[in-house]
Design a protein around this motif. Sequence first.
Motif, PDB file in Angstrom:
ATOM      1  N   THR A  90     -14.165  -5.903  -5.821  1.00  0.00           N
ATOM      2  CA  THR A  90     -13.551  -7.058  -5.143  1.00  0.00           C
ATOM      3  C   THR A  90     -14.335  -8.121  -3.784  1.00  0.00           C
ATOM      4  O   THR A  90     -14.399  -9.091  -3.991  1.00  0.00           O
ATOM      5  N   ASP A  91     -15.691  -7.681  -4.077  1.00  0.00           N
ATOM      6  CA  ASP A  91     -16.980  -7.939  -3.357  1.00  0.00           C
ATOM      7  C   ASP A  91     -16.547  -9.004  -1.879  1.00  0.00           C
ATOM      8  O   ASP A  91     -16.535  -9.167  -1.412  1.00  0.00           O
ATOM      9  N   GLY A  92     -15.407  -7.336  -1.214  1.00  0.00           N
ATOM     10  CA  GLY A  92     -15.191  -7.740   0.085  1.00  0.00           C
ATOM     11  C   GLY A  92     -13.636  -7.920   0.827  1.00  0.00           C
ATOM     12  O   GLY A  92     -13.435  -7.841   1.191  1.00  0.00           O
ATOM     13  N   LYS A  93     -13.413  -8.719  -0.639  1.00  0.00           N
ATOM     14  CA  LYS A  93     -12.323  -9.171  -0.341  1.00  0.00           C
ATOM     15  C   LYS A  93     -11.241  -8.390  -0.313  1.00  0.00           C
ATOM     16  O   LYS A  93     -10.264  -8.550  -1.968  1.00  0.00           O
ATOM     17  N   TYR A  94     -10.900  -7.477   0.786  1.00  0.00           N
ATOM     18  CA  TYR A  94      -9.375  -7.159   0.271  1.00  0.00           C
ATOM     19  C   TYR A  94      -9.427  -6.558   2.060  1.00  0.00           C
ATOM     20  O   TYR A  94      -9.867  -7.209   2.980  1.00  0.00           O
ATOM     21  N   GLU A  95      -8.374  -5.798   2.222  1.00  0.00           N
ATOM     22  CA  GLU A  95      -7.127  -6.386   3.674  1.00  0.00           C
ATOM     23  C   GLU A  95      -7.399  -4.306   3.891  1.00  0.00           C
ATOM     24  O   GLU A  95      -6.287  -3.813   3.083  1.00  0.00           O
ATOM     25  N   ILE A  96      -7.045  -4.163   4.858  1.00  0.00           N
ATOM     26  CA  ILE A  96      -6.345  -3.023   5.267  1.00  0.00           C
ATOM     27  C   ILE A  96      -5.994  -2.484   6.638  1.00  0.00           C
ATOM     28  O   ILE A  96      -6.206  -3.130   7.224  1.00  0.00           O
ATOM     29  N   ILE A  97      -4.952  -1.878   6.471  1.00  0.00           N
ATOM     30  CA  ILE A  97      -3.971  -1.692   7.520  1.00  0.00           C
ATOM     31  C   ILE A  97      -4.276  -0.173   8.450  1.00  0.00           C
ATOM     32  O   ILE A  97      -3.996   0.474   6.834  1.00  0.00           O
ATOM     33  N   LYS A  98      -5.019   0.038   9.600  1.00  0.00           N
ATOM     34  CA  LYS A  98      -4.951   1.267   9.967  1.00  0.00           C
ATOM     35  C   LYS A  98      -3.560   1.667  10.474  1.00  0.00           C
ATOM     36  O   LYS A  98      -2.435   0.713  11.100  1.00  0.00           O
ATOM     37  N   SER A  99      -3.504   3.171  10.152  1.00  0.00           N
ATOM     38  CA  SER A  99      -2.079   3.673  10.927  1.00  0.00           C
ATOM     39  C   SER A  99      -1.238   1.998  11.231  1.00  0.00           C
ATOM     40  O   SER A  99      -0.191   2.567  11.706  1.00  0.00           O
ATOM     41  N   CYS A 100      -0.614   2.280   9.227  1.00  0.00           N
ATOM     42  CA  CYS A 100       0.600   1.355   9.242  1.00  0.00           C
ATOM     43  C   CYS A 100       2.283   2.160   9.230  1.00  0.00           C
ATOM     44  O   CYS A 100       1.758   3.404   8.688  1.00  0.00           O
ATOM     45  N   PRO A 101       2.594   1.619   9.911  1.00  0.00           N
ATOM     46  CA  PRO A 101       3.987   2.671  10.731  1.00  0.00           C
ATOM     47  C   PRO A 101       5.087   2.158   9.727  1.00  0.00           C
ATOM     48  O   PRO A 101       5.811   3.352   9.090  1.00  0.00           O
ATOM     49  N   ASN A 102       4.675   1.606   8.506  1.00  0.00           N
ATOM     50  CA  ASN A 102       5.106   1.814   7.107  1.00  0.00           C
ATOM     51  C   ASN A 102       4.909   3.158   6.358  1.00  0.00           C
ATOM     52  O   ASN A 102       5.630   3.353   4.927  1.00  0.00           O
ATOM     53  N   LEU A 103       3.963   3.422   6.350  1.00  0.00           N
ATOM     54  CA  LEU A 103       3.535   4.339   5.459  1.00  0.00           C
ATOM     55  C   LEU A 103       3.872   6.439   6.501  1.00  0.00           C
ATOM     56  O   LEU A 103       2.095   6.183   6.772  1.00  0.00           O
ATOM     57  N   VAL A 104       3.912   6.734   6.423  1.00  0.00           N
ATOM     58  CA  VAL A 104       4.425   8.002   7.207  1.00  0.00           C
ATOM     59  C   VAL A 104       4.844   8.982   6.642  1.00  0.00           C
ATOM     60  O   VAL A 104       5.620   9.153   5.736  1.00  0.00           O
ATOM     61  N   TYR A 105       3.113   9.328   6.334  1.00  0.00           N
ATOM     62  CA  TYR A 105       3.573  10.702   5.677  1.00  0.00           C
ATOM     63  C   TYR A 105       4.026  11.822   5.903  1.00  0.00           C
ATOM     64  O   TYR A 105       4.744  12.157   7.034  1.00  0.00           O
ATOM     65  N   HIS A 106       4.458  13.135   5.279  1.00  0.00           N
ATOM     66  CA  HIS A 106       5.130  14.004   5.796  1.00  0.00           C
ATOM     67  C   HIS A 106       5.344  14.433   7.057  1.00  0.00           C
ATOM     68  O   HIS A 106       5.903  15.228   7.918  1.00  0.00           O
ATOM     69  N   ASP A 107       3.787  15.121   7.701  1.00  0.00           N
ATOM     70  CA  ASP A 107       3.054  15.608   8.649  1.00  0.00           C
ATOM     71  C   ASP A 107       3.304  14.442   9.723  1.00  0.00           C
ATOM     72  O   ASP A 107       3.542  15.302  11.272  1.00  0.00           O
ATOM     73  N   GLY A 108       4.159  13.656   9.499  1.00  0.00           N
ATOM     74  CA  GLY A 108       4.486  12.583  10.780  1.00  0.00           C
ATOM     75  C   GLY A 108       2.976  11.360  10.266  1.00  0.00           C
ATOM     76  O   GLY A 108       3.096  10.445  11.583  1.00  0.00           O
ATOM     77  N   THR A 109       1.556  11.606  10.342  1.00  0.00           N
ATOM     78  CA  THR A 109       1.253  10.931   9.667  1.00  0.00           C
ATOM     79  C   THR A 109       1.530   9.285   9.329  1.00  0.00           C
ATOM     80  O   THR A 109       1.480   9.348   8.189  1.00  0.00           O
ATOM     81  N   CYS A 110       0.858   8.301  10.569  1.00  0.00           N
ATOM     82  CA  CYS A 110       1.127   7.085   9.654  1.00  0.00           C
ATOM     83  C   CYS A 110      -0.395   7.054   8.957  1.00  0.00           C
ATOM     84  O   CYS A 110      -1.442   6.543   9.337  1.00  0.00           O
ATOM     85  N   GLY A 111      -0.102   6.276   7.574  1.00  0.00           N
ATOM     86  CA  GLY A 111      -1.326   5.898   6.802  1.00  0.00           C
ATOM     87  C   GLY A 111      -1.854   4.997   6.725  1.00  0.00           C
ATOM     88  O   GLY A 111      -1.535   4.127   7.396  1.00  0.00           O
ATOM     89  N   ASN A 112      -2.906   4.136   6.257  1.00  0.00           N
ATOM     90  CA  ASN A 112      -3.865   3.615   6.032  1.00  0.00           C
ATOM     91  C   ASN A 112      -3.344   2.738   5.088  1.00  0.00           C
ATOM     92  O   ASN A 112      -2.576   2.902   3.520  1.00  0.00           O
ATOM     93  N   VAL A 113      -3.035   1.160   4.739  1.00  0.00           N
ATOM     94  CA  VAL A 113      -2.659   0.482   3.468  1.00  0.00           C
ATOM     95  C   VAL A 113      -4.014  -0.279   3.467  1.00  0.00           C
ATOM     96  O   VAL A 113      -4.320  -0.680   4.105  1.00  0.00           O
ATOM     97  N   ILE A 114      -4.441  -0.084   1.821  1.00  0.00           N
ATOM     98  CA  ILE A 114      -5.603  -0.973   1.734  1.00  0.00           C
ATOM     99  C   ILE A 114      -4.214  -1.613   0.443  1.00  0.00           C
ATOM    100  O   ILE A 114      -3.951  -2.022   0.023  1.00  0.00           O
ATOM    101  N   SER A 115      -5.370  -3.303   0.473  1.00  0.00           N
ATOM    102  CA  SER A 115      -4.125  -4.513  -0.271  1.00  0.00           C
ATOM    103  C   SER A 115      -5.568  -5.667  -1.532  1.00  0.00           C
ATOM    104  O   SER A 115      -6.100  -5.417   0.142  1.00  0.00           O
ATOM    105  N   PHE A 116      -5.280  -5.897  -2.625  1.00  0.00           N
ATOM    106  CA  PHE A 116      -6.291  -6.988  -2.603  1.00  0.00           C
ATOM    107  C   PHE A 116      -5.497  -7.368  -4.200  1.00  0.00           C
ATOM    108  O   PHE A 116      -4.801  -6.620  -4.843  1.00  0.00           O
ATOM    109  N   GLU A 117      -6.338  -8.012  -4.107  1.00  0.00           N
ATOM    110  CA  GLU A 117      -5.548  -9.176  -5.519  1.00  0.00           C
ATOM    111  C   GLU A 117      -7.408  -9.352  -6.675  1.00  0.00           C
ATOM    112  O   GLU A 117      -8.085  -9.493  -5.766  1.00  0.00           O
ATOM    113  N   ASN A 118      -7.324  -8.688  -7.974  1.00  0.00           N
ATOM    114  CA  ASN A 118      -8.364  -9.036  -8.789  1.00  0.00           C
ATOM    115  C   ASN A 118      -7.287 -10.304 -10.086  1.00  0.00           C
ATOM    116  O   ASN A 118      -6.717  -9.614 -10.437  1.00  0.00           O
TER     117      ASN A 118
END
Length: 168
Positions: free
Chosen positions: A140-168
Motif C-alpha cells: 500500500t506504500d504505507g497507506k493502511y491503518e492498524i488498530i492495536k488491541s482492538c476490543p472488537n477482535l477478542v481471541y479465544h484466549d481473551g486477548t484483543c487482537g490487532n486489526v489492519i485495514s487498507f484499500e487497494n
Amino acid sequence: MSIEVVKVPLEEKAILKNLLKMYCYEWSQYNKFDVNDKGEYEFEHHISDYWDKKKHYPFFVKVNGILAGFVLIDDDFVLHPNYDYSMGEFFILHKYRRSGVGRYAAKAVFDMFRGKWEIGEHPDNISSIRFWDSVINEYTDGKYEIIKSCPNLVYHDGTCGNVISFEN
C-alpha cells in the motif's frame, strides 16, 4: 521457483482440511484451542463455508506444483462491516517461510480481490505481525491503518487482537 495461488476445487476439500489441521495446531499456541474427543479442532468443521457461503474463497498456495499453504478469504469482519474482504486465514508451511512465497501469495490475492480489506493479528504471533506489517506497508506504500488491541477482535484466549485495514 514458480509460485501459484489457485482456487481450491470442492473435490479437493479434504486436502485443504489436512492443511487446516496443521494450521490449527500451530495456532493453538496463541488461541489456546483444544481438540475434541476425535482429535479435531472446531474450526475444521467450518471449512465447508468456503464453498457454501458467498464471498468465501479458498486458495492453495503451490511452489513448483507442490502444496505450500493456503489462503482463505471471507467477509467475516470484526470491525468494518462495510468492507469487501477479510483475510480469514493465511498459512504457509515452515519450509517455504522467509523465501518470498507468503509475500507473493498475499500480494497475488490482494491483486485478485480489489477493494477494502481487513486483516486480524494475534499480538502474540510476532512473526505474523512482522509479516503483515511488512507486506501491507510495501503493498500500500504505507497507506493502511492498524488498530492495536482492538476490543472488537477478542481471541479465544481473551486477548484483543490487532486489526489492519487498507484499500487497494
